[in-house]
Design a protein around this motif. Structure first.
Motif, PDB file in Angstrom:
ATOM      1  N   HIS A 164      50.205  27.644 -71.243  1.00 54.89           N
ATOM      2  CA  HIS A 164      48.790  27.935 -71.487  1.00 54.89           C
ATOM      3  C   HIS A 164      47.933  26.679 -71.638  1.00 54.89           C
ATOM      4  CE1 HIS A 164      50.170  31.995 -71.966  1.00 54.89           C
ATOM      5  NE2 HIS A 164      48.909  32.377 -71.942  1.00 54.89           N
ATOM      6  N   LEU A 165      48.536  25.533 -71.488  1.00 57.04           N
ATOM      7  CA  LEU A 165      47.791  24.270 -71.581  1.00 57.04           C
ATOM      8  C   LEU A 165      47.546  23.701 -70.196  1.00 57.04           C
ATOM      9  CD1 LEU A 165      49.657  22.424 -74.473  1.00 57.04           C
ATOM     10  CD2 LEU A 165      47.324  23.314 -74.531  1.00 57.04           C
ATOM     11  N   ASN A 166      46.412  23.064 -70.046  1.00 52.67           N
ATOM     12  CA  ASN A 166      46.204  22.266 -68.848  1.00 52.67           C
ATOM     13  C   ASN A 166      47.115  21.049 -68.950  1.00 52.67           C
ATOM     14  OD1 ASN A 166      44.148  23.885 -67.761  1.00 52.67           O
ATOM     15  ND2 ASN A 166      42.649  22.907 -69.100  1.00 52.67           N
ATOM     16  N   PRO A 167      47.533  20.489 -67.826  1.00 56.36           N
ATOM     17  CA  PRO A 167      48.406  19.310 -67.899  1.00 56.36           C
ATOM     18  C   PRO A 167      47.788  18.183 -68.730  1.00 56.36           C
ATOM     19  CG  PRO A 167      48.344  20.163 -65.677  1.00 56.36           C
ATOM     20  CD  PRO A 167      47.296  20.915 -66.453  1.00 56.36           C
ATOM     21  N   HIS A 168      48.577  17.660 -69.627  1.00 59.70           N
ATOM     22  CA  HIS A 168      48.227  16.507 -70.462  1.00 59.70           C
ATOM     23  C   HIS A 168      49.385  15.522 -70.369  1.00 59.70           C
ATOM     24  CE1 HIS A 168      45.556  19.466 -72.318  1.00 59.70           C
ATOM     25  NE2 HIS A 168      44.917  18.472 -72.890  1.00 59.70           N
ATOM     26  N   ALA A 169      49.137  14.300 -70.713  1.00 60.15           N
ATOM     27  CA  ALA A 169      50.249  13.356 -70.753  1.00 60.15           C
ATOM     28  C   ALA A 169      51.250  13.782 -71.828  1.00 60.15           C
ATOM     29  CB  ALA A 169      49.740  11.945 -71.015  1.00 60.15           C
ATOM     30  N   TRP A 170      50.747  14.022 -73.036  1.00 56.98           N
ATOM     31  CA  TRP A 170      51.607  14.354 -74.171  1.00 56.98           C
ATOM     32  C   TRP A 170      51.078  15.584 -74.901  1.00 56.98           C
ATOM     33  CZ3 TRP A 170      56.170  12.056 -75.032  1.00 56.98           C
ATOM     34  CH2 TRP A 170      56.411  10.813 -74.445  1.00 56.98           C
TER      35      TRP A 170
END
Length: 183
Positions: free
Chosen positions: A67-73
């Motif tokens: 459910h998250l957009n891609p993030h580094a961490w």
């Protein structure tokens, strides 16, 4: 515990609200994955999503990552870490820039075990978790899945700050410890 740990109050606030405040002090967005809706006064940068069949924290984590957009961490926090503060996480956040891409997690180790419920995970670990959960014989255990990842040990956080409350006795000890002593 016999009750919903997330709603136990400390410093006048439910544990879940305290963790949401800790998370939003460190991150742009805090995603709360839960199997029930809790009407709490959460920071504006918090979003609560329901996973009605989590069965295990590993399933809840997977649900949250999808459910998250891609993030580094991504920072994963359990709701029952009452001693954790944004200040304790701050030095770890600075270290993330130095961790090479092949490493998928930055975790505290205590007594030869990873502490997965206060940890930094690359969002890209979702591919590994998808493969792991696709196996019908997979254990729904963080420790089992973590054996498949390259992990850097986080030595900035003393494991004693990751103490959690699992029994009414643990809770009473915490309350007694944090309460001002009576004359």
């Amino acid at each position: 515990m016999g009750t919903d740990k997330a709603l136990l109050c400390l410093k006048g606030k439910p544990l879940l609200q305290l963790q949401a405040e800790t998370a939003t002090a460190c991150c742009d967005l805090a995603l709360i994955v839960s199997d029930r809706d809790r009407a709490l006064d959460l920071p504006a940068a918090c979003e609560q999503v329901l996973e009605l069949r989590p069965r295990a924290p590993l399933i809840g984590f997977h649900f949250g990552l999808t459910h998250l957009n891609p993030h580094a961490w991504v920072l994963l926090l359990a709701c029952d870490l009452p001693l954790l503060t944004p200040e304790l996480l701050a030095t770890s956040i600075v270290d993330l820039e130095q961790i090479t891409p092949e490493n998928q997690a930055y975790l505290v180790k205590s007594e030869h075990k990873w502490q997965p419920f206060c940890g930094f995970y690359r969002w890209s670990c979702l591919a590994s978790l998808d493969r792991y959960l696709a196996n019908p014989n997979a254990q729904l255990s963080f420790q089992a899945w973590l054996r498949e990842l390259k992990i850097v040990e986080n030595q900035n956080i003393d494991p004693k700050f990751l103490w959690n409350c699992n029994t009414p006795r643990d809770w009473q000890e915490l309350v007694n410890c944090l309460s001002p002593t009576q004359p």
